[in-house]
Design a protein around this motif. Structure first.
Motif, PDB file in Angstrom:
ATOM      1  N   LYS A   1      42.405  61.875  18.732  1.00  0.00           N
ATOM      2  CA  LYS A   1      42.427  61.713  20.180  1.00  0.00           C
ATOM      3  C   LYS A   1      41.253  60.856  20.638  1.00  0.00           C
ATOM      4  N   ALA A   2      41.547  59.889  21.493  1.00  0.00           N
ATOM      5  CA  ALA A   2      40.509  58.996  21.996  1.00  0.00           C
ATOM      6  C   ALA A   2      39.724  59.666  23.114  1.00  0.00           C
ATOM      7  N   LEU A   3      38.440  59.381  23.149  1.00  0.00           N
ATOM      8  CA  LEU A   3      37.617  59.839  24.271  1.00  0.00           C
ATOM      9  C   LEU A   3      36.712  58.699  24.699  1.00  0.00           C
ATOM     10  N   GLU A   4      36.435  58.648  25.979  1.00  0.00           N
ATOM     11  CA  GLU A   4      35.508  57.646  26.510  1.00  0.00           C
ATOM     12  C   GLU A   4      34.986  58.139  27.847  1.00  0.00           C
ATOM     13  N   PHE A   5      33.675  58.047  28.032  1.00  0.00           N
ATOM     14  CA  PHE A   5      33.116  58.379  29.337  1.00  0.00           C
ATOM     15  C   PHE A   5      31.821  57.614  29.557  1.00  0.00           C
ATOM     16  N   GLU A   6      31.631  57.220  30.799  1.00  0.00           N
ATOM     17  CA  GLU A   6      30.398  56.536  31.175  1.00  0.00           C
ATOM     18  C   GLU A   6      29.265  57.544  31.255  1.00  0.00           C
ATOM     19  N   LEU A   7      28.065  57.045  31.015  1.00  0.00           N
ATOM     20  CA  LEU A   7      26.875  57.880  31.075  1.00  0.00           C
ATOM     21  C   LEU A   7      26.136  57.629  32.384  1.00  0.00           C
ATOM     22  N   PRO A   8      25.478  58.633  32.927  1.00  0.00           N
ATOM     23  CA  PRO A   8      24.770  58.441  34.207  1.00  0.00           C
ATOM     24  C   PRO A   8      23.606  57.472  34.053  1.00  0.00           C
ATOM     25  N   LYS A   9      23.265  56.841  35.151  1.00  0.00           N
ATOM     26  CA  LYS A   9      22.136  55.916  35.135  1.00  0.00           C
ATOM     27  C   LYS A   9      20.851  56.678  34.849  1.00  0.00           C
ATOM     28  N   LYS A  10      19.900  55.986  34.235  1.00  0.00           N
ATOM     29  CA  LYS A  10      18.595  56.583  33.977  1.00  0.00           C
ATOM     30  C   LYS A  10      17.517  55.569  34.348  1.00  0.00           C
ATOM     31  N   LYS A  11      16.341  56.067  34.633  1.00  0.00           N
ATOM     32  CA  LYS A  11      15.236  55.193  35.005  1.00  0.00           C
ATOM     33  C   LYS A  11      14.574  54.621  33.750  1.00  0.00           C
ATOM     34  N   PRO A  12      14.069  53.383  33.804  1.00  0.00           N
ATOM     35  CA  PRO A  12      13.288  52.872  32.682  1.00  0.00           C
ATOM     36  C   PRO A  12      12.123  53.813  32.378  1.00  0.00           C
ATOM     37  N   GLY A  13      11.946  54.147  31.119  1.00  0.00           N
ATOM     38  CA  GLY A  13      10.859  55.041  30.740  1.00  0.00           C
ATOM     39  C   GLY A  13      11.163  56.515  30.905  1.00  0.00           C
ATOM     40  N   GLU A  14      12.397  56.864  31.271  1.00  0.00           N
ATOM     41  CA  GLU A  14      12.734  58.270  31.503  1.00  0.00           C
ATOM     42  C   GLU A  14      12.541  59.110  30.242  1.00  0.00           C
ATOM     43  N   ALA A  15      12.866  58.539  29.085  1.00  0.00           N
ATOM     44  CA  ALA A  15      12.719  59.294  27.833  1.00  0.00           C
ATOM     45  C   ALA A  15      11.256  59.625  27.567  1.00  0.00           C
ATOM     46  N   HIS A  16      10.358  58.678  27.840  1.00  0.00           N
ATOM     47  CA  HIS A  16       8.929  58.948  27.657  1.00  0.00           C
ATOM     48  C   HIS A  16       8.469  60.049  28.605  1.00  0.00           C
ATOM     49  N   THR A  17       8.936  59.994  29.846  1.00  0.00           N
ATOM     50  CA  THR A  17       8.564  61.026  30.812  1.00  0.00           C
ATOM     51  C   THR A  17       8.998  62.402  30.326  1.00  0.00           C
ATOM     52  N   ARG A  18      10.222  62.501  29.820  1.00  0.00           N
ATOM     53  CA  ARG A  18      10.730  63.778  29.330  1.00  0.00           C
ATOM     54  C   ARG A  18       9.947  64.265  28.114  1.00  0.00           C
ATOM     55  N   MET A  19       9.635  63.331  27.208  1.00  0.00           N
ATOM     56  CA  MET A  19       8.890  63.705  26.007  1.00  0.00           C
ATOM     57  C   MET A  19       7.491  64.209  26.360  1.00  0.00           C
ATOM     58  N   ILE A  20       6.784  63.465  27.187  1.00  0.00           N
ATOM     59  CA  ILE A  20       5.405  63.827  27.513  1.00  0.00           C
ATOM     60  C   ILE A  20       5.357  65.145  28.270  1.00  0.00           C
ATOM     61  N   GLN A  21       6.294  65.358  29.185  1.00  0.00           N
ATOM     62  CA  GLN A  21       6.340  66.646  29.891  1.00  0.00           C
ATOM     63  C   GLN A  21       6.617  67.781  28.911  1.00  0.00           C
ATOM     64  N   ALA A  22       7.507  67.532  27.938  1.00  0.00           N
ATOM     65  CA  ALA A  22       7.800  68.565  26.933  1.00  0.00           C
ATOM     66  C   ALA A  22       6.567  68.871  26.101  1.00  0.00           C
ATOM     67  N   PHE A  23       5.799  67.851  25.735  1.00  0.00           N
ATOM     68  CA  PHE A  23       4.569  68.080  24.975  1.00  0.00           C
ATOM     69  C   PHE A  23       3.576  68.921  25.776  1.00  0.00           C
ATOM     70  N   VAL A  24       3.416  68.590  27.054  1.00  0.00           N
ATOM     71  CA  VAL A  24       2.489  69.343  27.904  1.00  0.00           C
ATOM     72  C   VAL A  24       2.964  70.788  28.065  1.00  0.00           C
ATOM     73  N   ASP A  25       4.253  70.958  28.348  1.00  0.00           N
ATOM     74  CA  ASP A  25       4.800  72.303  28.535  1.00  0.00           C
ATOM     75  C   ASP A  25       4.646  73.151  27.272  1.00  0.00           C
ATOM     76  N   ALA A  26       4.683  72.500  26.103  1.00  0.00           N
ATOM     77  CA  ALA A  26       4.558  73.208  24.826  1.00  0.00           C
ATOM     78  C   ALA A  26       3.109  73.424  24.420  1.00  0.00           C
ATOM     79  N   GLY A  27       2.176  73.016  25.276  1.00  0.00           N
ATOM     80  CA  GLY A  27       0.770  73.144  24.919  1.00  0.00           C
ATOM     81  C   GLY A  27       0.404  72.287  23.720  1.00  0.00           C
ATOM     82  N   PHE A  28       1.116  71.159  23.549  1.00  0.00           N
ATOM     83  CA  PHE A  28       0.905  70.243  22.432  1.00  0.00           C
ATOM     84  C   PHE A  28       1.007  70.966  21.087  1.00  0.00           C
ATOM     85  N   ASP A  29       1.974  71.856  20.994  1.00  0.00           N
ATOM     86  CA  ASP A  29       2.241  72.587  19.757  1.00  0.00           C
ATOM     87  C   ASP A  29       3.443  71.946  19.072  1.00  0.00           C
TER      88      ASP A  29
END
Length: 356
Positions: free
Chosen positions: A295-323
């Motif tokens: 079965k075929a599937l196809e779907f568009e992905l929502p727009k994201k801001k440039p650098g959004e992945a870095h923002t998510r990563m850095i926030q995750a590092f801070v939230d984890a206490g850099f563990d």
């Protein structure tokens, strides 16, 4: 909350990515080690700048972020880890399994956390793609194809284009991100590089190379100093029998930047089209398509801001206490990444010797 961060390196990845994201996460005290600073006292806030590690009071440092030239990453990280400072290393982290294991051993001996920057795996489009792939089981994957074509020319920073600093070119600058994604999809097996082709001072289709308008100052560098690949085609085979093909290019004449990941396995094929990093020139319709159980599937992905992945990563590092454990990083993963990069570097060195 950690409030004392030291950077080694002062390039755009520090000023444009790490610093503003850490500030938004609530961190307010920063120091920068910059051996090339003409007069550290004249460097602007929010950095307190010193020229070397010996000038720091390390008992006041909570986290070090290594964003120096590629060739120095492992050396600088070991210096911090050896003094008990938890350390985040920008990509590429290191260039051999031996270096990876030494970093791990230094971290364990000092009880300092070792983390690697891996923003692409925090990209929301990749996370959705990985969710779909994981639903079919890693053992069923037979092949993975990945490419990252970055348009509008060659980076103008010698940190990326001179082998003495960069070690290799697009194959590591873009390739490390792709390796992170490929190995995450496959659960970090060791891979053997079976074929490598590099291109030098021209884009993949033979068009003349030129400096990018999206990176640095074009007047600060010369094409004559570019002695690394600006395009590469690499083929691997994992110890579990999966075929992996990877292509990277700093290419001057494509319509838009694109990251493409394709996974094929028993009963399914899935393909992601998106862009990583800070680019604003991605595909018009980032999407996932494929065939699952006929079965075929196809779907568009929502727009994201440039650098959004870095923002998510850095926030995750801070939230984890850099563990590292809390963000699911370990030395086995780094070993797999380092083993693959070591083989790229070895082939790149042979190629450079032949074409120089």
């Amino acid at each position: 909350m950690t409030h004392n961060v030291v950077f080694i390196g002062r390039g755009w990845v520090v000023t444009d990515i790490w610093l503003p994201n850490l500030q938004r996460a609530g961190i307010s005290r920063f120091c920068c080690i910059d051996p090339f600073a003409a007069d550290p006292a004249e460097c602007s806030a929010p950095f307190r700048t010193v020229r070397n590690l010996d000038e720091l009071q390390l008992h006041d440092v909570d986290v070090a972020i290594v964003a120096s030239p590629n060739a120095k990453h492992a050396e600088h990280a070991r210096a911090f880890l050896g003094k008990g400072v938890s350390t985040i290393i920008e990509k590429p982290v290191c260039f051999s399994s031996d270096e990876a294991l030494r970093l791990g051993a230094t971290s364990a001996a000092s009880s300092a956390q070792l983390l690697r920057s891996c923003a692409s795996t925090f990209d929301p489009h990749f996370e959705e793609f990985r969710r779909l792939v994981d639903g079919h089981g890693t053992a069923r994957i037979q092949s993975v194809t990945a490419h990252w074509i970055r348009g509008n020319g060659i980076p103008s920073s010698r940190w990326l284009t001179e082998a003495q600093h960069a070690v290799a070119g697009s194959s590591l600058d873009l390739g490390w991100h792709l390796l992170e994604c490929i190995l995450a999809l496959l659960d970090y097996p060791k891979m053997k590089l079976t074929n490598a082709r590099f291109s030098f001072l021209e884009s993949a289709d033979g068009a003349p190379g030129r400096f990018a308008s999206w990176y640095g100052s074009q007047s600060a560098h010369s094409l004559a100093l570019v002695d690394v690949d600006i395009a590469a085609e690499l083929k691997f085979r994992t110890v579990t029998g999966t075929d992996v093909a990877m292509k990277t290019a700093w290419q001057a004449n494509v319509a838009h930047d694109e990251v493409r990941l394709s996974v094929a396995g028993q009963g399914f094929e899935l393909d992601l089209s998106t862009i990583f990093g800070m680019s604003r020139n991605g595909p018009a319709r980032p999407h996932i398509y494929g065939i699952v159980d006929g079965k075929a599937l196809e779907f568009e992905l929502p727009k994201k801001k440039p650098g959004e992945a870095h923002t998510r990563m850095i926030q995750a590092f801070v939230d984890a206490g850099f563990d590292s454990g809390c963000v699911k990083q370990d030395i086995r993963q780094l070993d797999a990444l380092a083993s693959a990069s070591a083989q790229i570097v070895d082939h790149h060195r042979i190629w450079r010797a032949r074409v120089s």
